[in-house]
Structures are given as structure tokens and as C-alpha cells.
Design an enzyme around this catalytic site. Structure first.
Site, PDB file in Angstrom:
ATOM      1  N   ARG A  97      -6.809 -11.975 -86.187  1.00  0.00           N
ATOM      2  CA  ARG A  97      -7.520 -12.093 -84.912  1.00  0.00           C
ATOM      3  C   ARG A  97      -8.523 -13.229 -85.026  1.00  0.00           C
ATOM      4  O   ARG A  97      -9.073 -13.478 -86.112  1.00  0.00           O
ATOM      5  CB  ARG A  97      -8.279 -10.795 -84.570  1.00  0.00           C
ATOM      6  CG  ARG A  97      -7.415  -9.668 -84.020  1.00  0.00           C
ATOM      7  CD  ARG A  97      -6.873  -9.982 -82.617  1.00  0.00           C
ATOM      8  NE  ARG A  97      -6.111  -8.894 -82.058  1.00  0.00           N
ATOM      9  CZ  ARG A  97      -4.782  -8.782 -82.075  1.00  0.00           C
ATOM     10  NH1 ARG A  97      -4.045  -9.717 -82.639  1.00  0.00           N
ATOM     11  NH2 ARG A  97      -4.180  -7.752 -81.507  1.00  0.00           N
ATOM     12  N   HIS A 138      -0.338 -17.213 -80.362  1.00  0.00           N
ATOM     13  CA  HIS A 138      -0.285 -15.751 -80.572  1.00  0.00           C
ATOM     14  C   HIS A 138       1.169 -15.262 -80.541  1.00  0.00           C
ATOM     15  O   HIS A 138       1.523 -14.368 -79.759  1.00  0.00           O
ATOM     16  CB  HIS A 138      -1.143 -15.006 -79.535  1.00  0.00           C
ATOM     17  CG  HIS A 138      -1.525 -13.622 -79.987  1.00  0.00           C
ATOM     18  ND1 HIS A 138      -2.733 -13.045 -79.700  1.00  0.00           N
ATOM     19  CD2 HIS A 138      -0.843 -12.695 -80.727  1.00  0.00           C
ATOM     20  CE1 HIS A 138      -2.782 -11.823 -80.230  1.00  0.00           C
ATOM     21  NE2 HIS A 138      -1.632 -11.590 -80.861  1.00  0.00           N
TER      22      HIS A 138
END
Ligand code: NDP
Length: 310
Positions: free
Chosen positions: A225, A273
């Protein structure tokens, strides 16, 4: 009375998941009703992703559990309106995808592929790469995804060190934990892979102090993240050469804004992502198994510890 299962995720996923969930719940022998709309006080389980828009669980008075389609639960773990168990996604397909992505990017650095792909300069420089057994790779986070990636890298003979909150025993991987463990792990890491969750305790795990521990020119791969890395500290470390290159899949703000310095940085690879995603066929099996468990009074799989945030 049927078990009412609300699907609250991106609407385009509903036609994909609906038949898979129906099949799994039928096989589990349950009388069920699946849908994207119910009166809140009629819902037993929510199949959840943050982009489904559900934020206030207060009216869901009959709710037995929230079953996340995502492995990362930072957007719901702290939700004070949620008072029932929260399970995160551990999905074989998601894990396999992440392992492949991590191994690919580690091999890119290990073999120095960029040089041969982008620098066709007519100069014959026969520098062979070292063996994997001579390459130090560190995986931060040894959960479902980190352990699988560490095992795959160890199977390729990389010299793998892993770091987690609690102690682990993984064949072929030197497992470290705690604050001292992080310092040791980073000081030996030519390639660092971040597979930690986003929690208050993991924010800025890579900061100016910890980045300075890395061997000069180390490479960073972050499919975990964005908040795991202090971006300014990383940009500084790229400037000094402390970090040679970074491959970043996740960011504090997504999509990464077009004017962010990472996009144009010659020593940063941005991926949008995509390291891995939940695979509906295998994920639906996990969701159905948890609903079956809930109905039969068995403990849920993959429960989130809300105090730890993962
Ligand atoms: P897990 O919860 O299974 O594993 C988390 C790991 O991090 C555990 O080993 C845990 O330690 C460790 N950890 C947590 N807090 C700390 C801490 N404070 N200090 C040291 N270690 C810590 O998660 P997953 O492996 O399933 O997923 C990891 C993350 O990957 C997700 O949270 C998500 O953010 C990201 N992800 C990214 C995707 C992408 O496409 N880019 C796709 C899917 C997930 P311990 O084992 O001791 O508890």
C-alpha cells in the site's frame, strides 16, 4: 427463512459473482437470497468492497458478518458503525497472481533486464548477472501474500529474508520480526518487497532512517500500500542513489495524479494497482465457505483483528 446476502461492490462485478455465489451457496445446502438491494434490517451477510459505497452499517441490525472481497481492509477496519465480524479476502488466485508479479519484478532487477532492453548502444559488455543464491531479497510482511512470494523466491534459490510482526518459521526463508528485525532485514536487502497491510503501525515503514539502512543502490518493489513509504524520503533516496530503482504499484492517492514526480522519474516504474486482484471463481468459494460457517456456528476464516487493523 432464507439467508440474505447483499453484494456491495462495483456494480459491474455483480453479473460475474452472482452465478458463482449462487452455485457455492446451493452446494453448501443453504436456502438463500442474493442481491444488490435489500432493506438494511433484512441483510445477514454483506459481500463487501469499498467501491460499493456502503459506509454506515448502523441500520444493518440483523448483520452476522461482512466478507471483504479485498485482502487490504484499511478502508473498513476502523469503521465504528461495524460491530460484527469482518473477514478479509485470502484467495488462492489472488495469491498466485501476486507471487507471479513479485517474482517477475524481482527477476527484472536481479537479471538487470532494463539495461539489455533499453540500452542497445553497440557496446559489448559481457557482465553476467550473479546467481539468485548470491542475491539478497527481503520481503516485508509474511502473511498470505508475503509468505507465498518469499517461498517462491526461495524456491528459485534467492537468499530471502522475511519480516513480520510475530515470529515465523518458513523453510528457506530467514524470518525476522520486531523493530530490530527490520533493521537487520533492511541492512542486507538488495531488493525489498513490501507486502505489509496499511495500518497505523506500518505507515512510513520505509522512511529516511530505514531507507538509509539499505545497501547503496538497493531496489524497492511495493505492491503493498502507498502509505508504507514516505514518498519524499524515497525521492531523496533515489536522488542520492541510496535507492537505485523503485517499482510502485500502490500510492497514497490513486489514481496517481498525472503531475506526481513518480510518473516522470527515470528510476521509478509506476504500475496502476495491478499487482494482483481477487479472482471471482476462487474468491466466491471463500465467501460461500464463510457464509456456511456462519450459518453452522463455526468460526469464520480470515478474520480481521480490528485493533491491529489487518
Ligand atoms: P496478511 O494480513 O495475511 O499479512 C500481513 C503481514 O504483515 C503479516 O505477516 C503481518 O505479520 C505483517 N505485519 C502487519 N503489521 C506489521 C507490523 N506492524 N510490523 C511487522 N509486520 C507486520 O495480508 P496479505 O498478505 O493477504 O496482504 C498484504 C497486503 O497486500 C494487503 O493488506 C494489501 O494492502 C496488499 N495487496 C495489494 C494488492 C495489489 O494488487 N497491489 C492485492 C492484494 C493485496 P504477522 O504475520 O506477524 O501478523
Amino acid at each position: 427463512m432464507p439467508v440474505n446476502v447483499l453484494f456491495s461492490a462495483r456494480p459491474e462485478l455483480w453479473p460475474v459473482y452472482e452465478p458463482l455465489l449462487a452455485k457455492g451457496l446451493t452446494e453448501a445446502g443453504l436456502d438463500f437470497c442474493l442481491g444488490t438491494e435489500f432493506a438494511p434490517d433484512q441483510v445477514d451477510y454483506v459481500v463487501y468492497a469499498p467501491n460499493g459505497g456502503l459506509m454506515d452499517f448502523t441500520p444493518y441490525t440483523r448483520l452476522k458478518a461482512v466478507l471483504s472481497l479485498w485482502a487490504g481492509v484499511e478502508q473498513i477496519a476502523g469503521n465504528a458503525t461495524l460491530t460484527v465480524p469482518l473477514a478479509r479476502m485470502v484467495d488462492h488466485g489472488l495469491t498466485q497472481g501476486m507471487t507471479e508479479w513479485v517474482v517477475g519484478h524481482v527477476l527484472r532487477y536481479h537479471l538487470g533486464m532494463d539495461h539489455h532492453i533499453t540500452v542497445q548502444d553497440g557496446v559489448w559488455t559481457p557482465d553476467a548477472p550473479p546467481l539468485a543464491s548470491e542475491r539478497l531479497v527481503c520481503v516485508l510482511g509474511l502473511g498470505a501474500l508475503g509468505e507465498a512470494a518469499a517461498r517462491a523466491l526461495a524456491a528459485l534459490n534467492f537468499h530471502v529474508t522475511g519480516w513480520s510482526r510475530t515470529s515465523k518459521d518458513i523453510p528457506g526463508v530467514t524470518c525476522l520480526y520486531g523493530e530490530d528485525g527490520l533493521l537487520t532485514a533492511l541492512s542486507q536487502a538488495e531488493i525489498v518487497v513490501l507486502l505489509l497491510p496499511d495500518t497505523p503501525a506500518t505507515e512510513n515503514t520505509l522512511n529516511s532512517k530505514t531507507l538509509a539502512l539499505l545497501p547503496m543502490g538497493a531496489c524497492i518493489i511495493n505492491p503493498g500500500r502507498g502509505p508504507l513509504i514516505d514518498d519524499n524520503a524515497l525521492l531523496d533516496a533515489l536522488k542520492t542513489g541510496q535507492v537505485g530503482h523503485a517499482t510502485l504499484d500502490v500510492f497514497r492517492v490513486e489514481p496517481l495524479p498525472p503531475d506526481h514526480p513518480y510518473w516522470a522519474h527515470p528510476n521509478v516504474t509506476v504500475t496502476p494497482h495491478i499487482a494482483s486482484e481477487t479472482r471471482p471463481v476462487t474468491a466466491a468459494q471463500v465467501i460461500c465457505e464463510n457464509i456456511r460457517r456462519g450459518e453452522e456456528g463455526e468460526p469464520f476464516l480470515h478474520l480481521v483483528d480490528r485493533t491491529l487493523g489487518y
